[in-house]
Scaffold this active site. Sequence first.
Site, PDB file in Angstrom:
ATOM      1  CB  CYS A  88      -2.806   4.159   6.392  1.00  0.00           C
ATOM      2  SG  CYS A  88      -3.942   2.941   7.064  1.00  0.00           S
ATOM      3  CB  CYS A 133      -3.544  -0.686   9.150  1.00  0.00           C
ATOM      4  SG  CYS A 133      -4.353  -0.661   7.540  1.00  0.00           S
ATOM      5  CB  CYS A 179      -0.955   0.021   1.191  1.00  0.00           C
ATOM      6  SG  CYS A 179      -0.112   0.157   2.781  1.00  0.00           S
TER       7      CYS A 179
END
Length: 170
Positions: free
Chosen positions: A66, A110, A37
Site C-alpha cells: 500500500c 492506511c 485490505c
Amino acid sequence: MSEHDTQSALAEAIRNPKNIGELADADAIGTVGNSECGEMLRMWVKFKEENGRKVIDRATFQSFGCETAIAVASLATEMIRGKTPDEALALSSDKLSSELGPLPPMKIHCSQLVEGALRSALLPKKDADPVSDCASKPAPGGNQNLLANFAATESKPGGLRIVMLDENAD
Ligand code: FES
C-alpha cells in the site's frame, strides 16, 4: 491543502520513502495487519539516551504494497525521531499523516495502520492490543505467505507481535 496538494505530497513521499527496511539491532518491533485490505506493516524502533531521557534514535518500517501506508510510515518514522516513547504514542494517525494533507476516506485506515504499528512496537506487551492468531485470520484474497513469514519470525527477540487491526473497532 487541496486534493491535488495531497496527491503531490503522497507522490513525493512514495517516490522517496525514508527509513525502509529492517533495523538489525532494534529494541522494539511492532507488526500490524488490516484484515480488510490484507496490508501488513512492521516497524522497528531503536532507542538512545539523551539528557537522561530515553528517546527514539531511529525507526524503520516495511510495508507490503500500500503506497499510502508507505508514505505515512516514511513520514512517521522521521517525525518520531528524538521523541520519547510517550511523546510518540501521543501522535494520532492524523498527526502522523498531516504532511500529506487530508487523506481520502478510503485511505484513512492506511495511516491508522502506521499508528497501530507504532503502538504495537512501543506499548508494553501487557498494554498492547490483544494478539491475534493471524494464522486463523488470513486476509481476504490470501496473504498466507506473508502471514506465515511474519508468524515464523514472531519468536525473534525484540518483542515482535502481530496485531490485526479491525477497521470497525473504536
Ligand atoms: Fe489498506 Fe492502505 S489500502 S493499508
